[in-house]
Design an enzyme around this catalytic site. Structure first.
Site, PDB file in Angstrom:
ATOM      1  N   HIS A  25      69.894 -23.306  36.631  1.00  0.00           N
ATOM      2  CA  HIS A  25      69.416 -24.435  35.843  1.00  0.00           C
ATOM      3  C   HIS A  25      69.833 -24.261  34.388  1.00  0.00           C
ATOM      4  O   HIS A  25      70.336 -23.203  33.989  1.00  0.00           O
ATOM      5  CB  HIS A  25      67.884 -24.556  35.936  1.00  0.00           C
ATOM      6  N   HIS A  81      73.106 -23.023  28.378  1.00  0.00           N
ATOM      7  CA  HIS A  81      73.892 -22.295  29.365  1.00  0.00           C
ATOM      8  C   HIS A  81      73.194 -22.268  30.720  1.00  0.00           C
ATOM      9  O   HIS A  81      72.003 -22.551  30.833  1.00  0.00           O
ATOM     10  CB  HIS A  81      74.141 -20.860  28.890  1.00  0.00           C
TER      11      HIS A  81
END
EC number: 3.1.4.-
Length: 259
Positions: A114, A202
Protein backbone atom coordinates in the site's frame (compact mmCIF):
# COMPACT_ATOMS: atom_id res chain seq x y z
CA UNK A 1 20.58 7.22 -1.73
CA UNK A 2 20.24 8.52 1.81
CA UNK A 3 17.87 6.58 4.08
CA UNK A 4 14.54 8.13 4.94
CA UNK A 5 12.26 8.08 7.94
CA UNK A 6 9.00 6.23 7.77
CA UNK A 7 6.38 6.21 10.48
CA UNK A 8 6.22 2.50 11.18
CA UNK A 9 4.98 1.15 14.49
CA UNK A 10 4.66 -2.42 15.77
CA UNK A 11 2.50 -4.47 13.43
CA UNK A 12 2.35 -4.74 9.65
CA UNK A 13 -0.90 -2.79 9.43
CA UNK A 14 0.20 -0.12 11.92
CA UNK A 15 3.53 0.72 10.39
CA UNK A 16 3.42 3.03 7.43
CA UNK A 17 4.97 5.61 6.04
CA UNK A 18 6.67 8.95 6.25
CA UNK A 19 8.90 11.78 5.19
CA UNK A 20 12.56 12.23 4.40
CA UNK A 21 15.31 12.10 7.00
CA UNK A 22 15.72 15.53 8.46
CA UNK A 23 11.99 16.13 8.92
CA UNK A 24 11.16 16.15 12.59
CA UNK A 25 8.15 14.15 13.68
CA UNK A 26 5.16 16.41 14.04
CA UNK A 27 3.35 16.74 17.32
CA UNK A 28 -0.44 16.98 17.59
CA UNK A 29 -1.66 20.16 15.84
CA UNK A 30 -4.09 22.56 17.51
CA UNK A 31 -7.78 21.71 17.31
CA UNK A 32 -9.52 22.78 14.12
CA UNK A 33 -11.47 26.01 14.42
CA UNK A 34 -14.23 24.49 12.31
CA UNK A 35 -15.17 21.78 14.77
CA UNK A 36 -14.73 21.64 18.57
CA UNK A 37 -12.40 19.07 20.01
CA UNK A 38 -14.27 15.88 20.85
CA UNK A 39 -14.20 14.80 24.51
CA UNK A 40 -12.54 11.49 25.27
CA UNK A 41 -15.31 9.19 26.54
CA UNK A 42 -14.64 6.98 29.50
CA UNK A 43 -14.67 3.24 28.96
CA UNK A 44 -18.20 1.94 28.81
CA UNK A 45 -19.57 -1.53 29.56
CA UNK A 46 -19.45 -3.58 26.39
CA UNK A 47 -16.61 -1.61 24.77
CA UNK A 48 -15.07 -3.91 22.16
CA UNK A 49 -11.50 -5.01 22.69
CA UNK A 50 -8.70 -4.13 20.26
CA UNK A 51 -7.62 -7.01 18.09
CA UNK A 52 -4.24 -7.44 19.76
CA UNK A 53 -3.41 -8.86 23.18
CA UNK A 54 -2.24 -6.41 25.84
CA UNK A 55 1.30 -7.82 25.74
CA UNK A 56 3.73 -5.45 24.00
CA UNK A 57 6.63 -7.91 23.88
CA UNK A 58 8.64 -7.55 20.69
CA UNK A 59 9.08 -11.31 20.55
CA UNK A 60 5.38 -11.57 19.65
CA UNK A 61 5.87 -9.33 16.59
CA UNK A 62 8.96 -10.71 14.85
CA UNK A 63 11.26 -8.35 16.75
CA UNK A 64 9.20 -5.25 15.94
CA UNK A 65 8.82 -2.66 18.69
CA UNK A 66 5.51 -0.88 19.29
CA UNK A 67 5.71 2.84 18.60
CA UNK A 68 3.16 3.65 21.32
CA UNK A 69 1.95 1.69 24.37
CA UNK A 70 -1.06 -0.57 24.04
CA UNK A 71 -4.08 0.88 25.87
CA UNK A 72 -7.54 -0.62 26.17
CA UNK A 73 -10.10 1.25 24.09
CA UNK A 74 -7.43 2.85 21.87
CA UNK A 75 -7.25 1.65 18.28
CA UNK A 76 -4.30 2.02 15.93
CA UNK A 77 -5.61 3.79 12.82
CA UNK A 78 -4.05 4.28 9.39
CA UNK A 79 -5.27 5.80 6.09
CA UNK A 80 -3.74 4.46 2.88
CA UNK A 81 -4.12 3.50 -0.78
CA UNK A 82 -4.20 -0.30 -1.16
CA UNK A 83 -2.10 -1.72 -4.00
CA UNK A 84 -3.51 -4.75 -5.78
CA UNK A 85 -0.52 -6.75 -6.97
CA UNK A 86 -0.18 -8.61 -10.25
CA UNK A 87 1.76 -11.80 -10.86
CA UNK A 88 4.47 -9.86 -12.70
CA UNK A 89 4.92 -7.59 -9.68
CA UNK A 90 5.56 -10.61 -7.49
CA UNK A 91 8.18 -11.79 -9.99
CA UNK A 92 9.91 -8.42 -9.77
CA UNK A 93 9.63 -8.50 -5.98
CA UNK A 94 11.30 -11.92 -5.85
CA UNK A 95 14.21 -10.67 -7.96
CA UNK A 96 14.67 -7.59 -5.76
CA UNK A 97 14.47 -9.43 -2.45
CA UNK A 98 16.80 -12.19 -3.62
CA UNK A 99 19.45 -9.65 -4.63
CA UNK A 100 19.01 -7.57 -1.46
CA UNK A 101 19.42 -10.68 0.71
CA UNK A 102 22.98 -11.02 -0.55
CA UNK A 103 23.60 -7.85 1.50
CA UNK A 104 21.10 -8.40 4.37
CA UNK A 105 20.07 -12.04 4.74
CA UNK A 106 17.29 -11.28 7.25
CA UNK A 107 15.17 -9.28 4.78
CA UNK A 108 11.55 -10.44 4.51
CA UNK A 109 9.17 -9.55 1.69
CA UNK A 110 6.02 -7.65 2.60
CA UNK A 111 2.82 -9.67 2.34
CA UNK A 112 0.51 -6.73 1.58
CA UNK A 113 1.29 -3.53 -0.28
CA UNK A 114 0.00 0.00 0.00
CA UNK A 115 0.90 3.68 -0.07
CA UNK A 116 0.29 5.63 3.13
CA UNK A 117 -1.69 8.86 3.39
CA UNK A 118 -1.31 9.17 7.17
CA UNK A 119 0.87 8.15 10.03
CA UNK A 120 -0.42 5.43 12.31
CA UNK A 121 -2.44 7.32 14.94
CA UNK A 122 -4.42 6.26 17.98
CA UNK A 123 -8.23 6.67 18.06
CA UNK A 124 -10.54 6.02 20.96
CA UNK A 125 -13.14 3.45 19.96
CA UNK A 126 -15.99 5.98 20.13
CA UNK A 127 -14.18 8.27 17.71
CA UNK A 128 -13.98 5.72 14.91
CA UNK A 129 -17.43 6.30 13.37
CA UNK A 130 -17.23 10.14 13.35
CA UNK A 131 -13.64 9.92 12.06
CA UNK A 132 -14.74 7.67 9.17
CA UNK A 133 -17.74 9.91 8.38
CA UNK A 134 -15.46 12.93 8.17
CA UNK A 135 -13.06 11.07 5.90
CA UNK A 136 -15.91 10.04 3.63
CA UNK A 137 -17.10 13.64 3.31
CA UNK A 138 -13.68 15.06 2.52
CA UNK A 139 -12.65 12.35 0.06
CA UNK A 140 -15.93 12.06 -1.85
CA UNK A 141 -14.92 14.43 -4.66
CA UNK A 142 -11.66 12.72 -5.63
CA UNK A 143 -11.28 10.82 -8.90
CA UNK A 144 -9.15 7.82 -9.76
CA UNK A 145 -5.63 8.68 -10.85
CA UNK A 146 -2.31 7.17 -11.87
CA UNK A 147 1.11 7.45 -10.35
CA UNK A 148 4.48 5.87 -11.14
CA UNK A 149 6.45 4.17 -8.36
CA UNK A 150 9.76 3.13 -9.90
CA UNK A 151 12.58 4.54 -7.75
CA UNK A 152 14.15 2.11 -5.27
CA UNK A 153 14.84 3.70 -1.89
CA UNK A 154 15.86 2.61 1.60
CA UNK A 155 13.86 3.76 4.62
CA UNK A 156 14.01 3.39 8.40
CA UNK A 157 11.27 3.88 10.94
CA UNK A 158 11.40 6.76 13.40
CA UNK A 159 13.17 4.91 16.20
CA UNK A 160 15.39 3.05 13.74
CA UNK A 161 14.28 -0.39 14.88
CA UNK A 162 13.36 -1.49 11.34
CA UNK A 163 14.69 -0.93 7.83
CA UNK A 164 12.64 -1.07 4.62
CA UNK A 165 13.17 -1.21 0.88
CA UNK A 166 10.49 0.64 -1.05
CA UNK A 167 9.53 1.96 -4.47
CA UNK A 168 9.24 5.74 -4.31
CA UNK A 169 6.71 7.64 -6.41
CA UNK A 170 8.28 9.60 -9.28
CA UNK A 171 5.03 10.84 -10.90
CA UNK A 172 1.65 11.58 -9.35
CA UNK A 173 3.03 13.41 -6.33
CA UNK A 174 0.65 16.38 -6.67
CA UNK A 175 -2.49 14.23 -6.52
CA UNK A 176 -1.15 12.40 -3.47
CA UNK A 177 -0.46 15.68 -1.68
CA UNK A 178 -4.05 16.78 -2.36
CA UNK A 179 -5.33 13.59 -0.72
CA UNK A 180 -2.99 14.01 2.24
CA UNK A 181 -4.21 17.58 2.69
CA UNK A 182 -7.80 16.39 3.14
CA UNK A 183 -6.81 13.51 5.42
CA UNK A 184 -4.75 15.95 7.50
CA UNK A 185 -7.82 18.15 7.99
CA UNK A 186 -9.72 15.19 9.42
CA UNK A 187 -6.81 14.36 11.72
CA UNK A 188 -6.75 17.97 12.94
CA UNK A 189 -10.43 17.74 13.89
CA UNK A 190 -9.47 14.99 16.34
CA UNK A 191 -6.22 16.60 17.55
CA UNK A 192 -4.16 13.83 15.93
CA UNK A 193 -0.74 14.17 14.29
CA UNK A 194 -0.89 15.04 10.62
CA UNK A 195 1.28 13.44 7.94
CA UNK A 196 4.93 14.33 7.49
CA UNK A 197 6.11 17.50 5.79
CA UNK A 198 7.56 16.73 2.34
CA UNK A 199 6.66 13.03 2.49
CA UNK A 200 8.42 10.39 0.44
CA UNK A 201 5.42 8.54 -0.99
CA UNK A 202 6.33 4.91 -1.57
CA UNK A 203 5.24 1.28 -1.59
CA UNK A 204 7.26 -0.82 0.84
CA UNK A 205 8.57 -4.10 -0.57
CA UNK A 206 10.66 -5.73 2.17
CA UNK A 207 11.81 -5.15 5.74
CA UNK A 208 14.21 -6.31 8.43
CA UNK A 209 14.75 -5.67 12.12
CA UNK A 210 17.30 -3.00 13.06
CA UNK A 211 18.89 -0.09 11.23
CA UNK A 212 20.69 -1.85 8.38
CA UNK A 213 20.31 1.00 5.91
CA UNK A 214 24.09 1.31 5.58
CA UNK A 215 24.31 -2.18 4.09
CA UNK A 216 21.47 -1.60 1.62
CA UNK A 217 22.48 1.80 0.30
CA UNK A 218 25.25 2.37 -2.19
CA UNK A 219 26.08 -0.66 -4.33
CA UNK A 220 23.04 -2.70 -3.26
CA UNK A 221 20.66 0.15 -4.04
CA UNK A 222 22.23 0.65 -7.47
CA UNK A 223 21.86 -3.05 -8.27
CA UNK A 224 18.21 -3.02 -7.19
CA UNK A 225 17.48 0.02 -9.36
CA UNK A 226 19.13 -1.72 -12.32
CA UNK A 227 16.80 -4.70 -11.79
CA UNK A 228 13.75 -2.40 -11.81
CA UNK A 229 14.94 -0.47 -14.87
CA UNK A 230 15.69 -3.66 -16.77
CA UNK A 231 12.56 -5.60 -15.88
CA UNK A 232 10.58 -6.25 -19.07
CA UNK A 233 7.17 -5.12 -17.85
CA UNK A 234 8.44 -2.45 -15.45
CA UNK A 235 7.10 0.72 -17.18
CA UNK A 236 3.55 -0.66 -17.34
CA UNK A 237 3.71 -2.63 -14.10
CA UNK A 238 4.81 0.31 -11.93
CA UNK A 239 2.26 2.73 -13.37
CA UNK A 240 -0.37 2.31 -10.69
CA UNK A 241 -4.02 3.31 -10.92
CA UNK A 242 -5.49 4.08 -7.51
CA UNK A 243 -9.16 3.17 -7.26
CA UNK A 244 -9.95 3.44 -3.57
CA UNK A 245 -8.74 4.81 -0.25
CA UNK A 246 -8.87 2.61 2.81
CA UNK A 247 -8.84 3.27 6.53
CA UNK A 248 -7.90 0.54 9.00
CA UNK A 249 -8.78 1.11 12.65
CA UNK A 250 -8.00 -1.84 14.90
CA UNK A 251 -9.59 -4.81 13.14
CA UNK A 252 -12.07 -2.68 11.18
CA UNK A 253 -11.60 -1.73 7.52
CA UNK A 254 -13.39 1.13 5.73
CA UNK A 255 -13.17 1.75 1.97
CA UNK A 256 -13.77 4.99 0.08
CA UNK A 257 -14.01 4.39 -3.70
CA UNK A 258 -12.55 7.07 -5.93
CA UNK A 259 -14.85 8.39 -8.64
Amino acid sequence: MRAALVGYSSSEEEEEEGGLRGDSAQGPPPASAGRPRLPVPAGLPGDPEPEEAVSDGSSRHGGRVRGFPHERGSWATHVYLPYRVQEEFLELLELLVSRARTYVSSLAAMEEFHLSLSQCVVLRYHWIDPFVRSLKERLAAFHRFFCVADQVKVYTNQNKTRTFIGLEVSAGHFQLLELVSEVDRVLEEFDLPTFYKDPSFHISLAWCVGDLSGRLEGQCLRELQDIVDGFEDSPLLLRVQWEQIRCKSGNKYFSFPLR
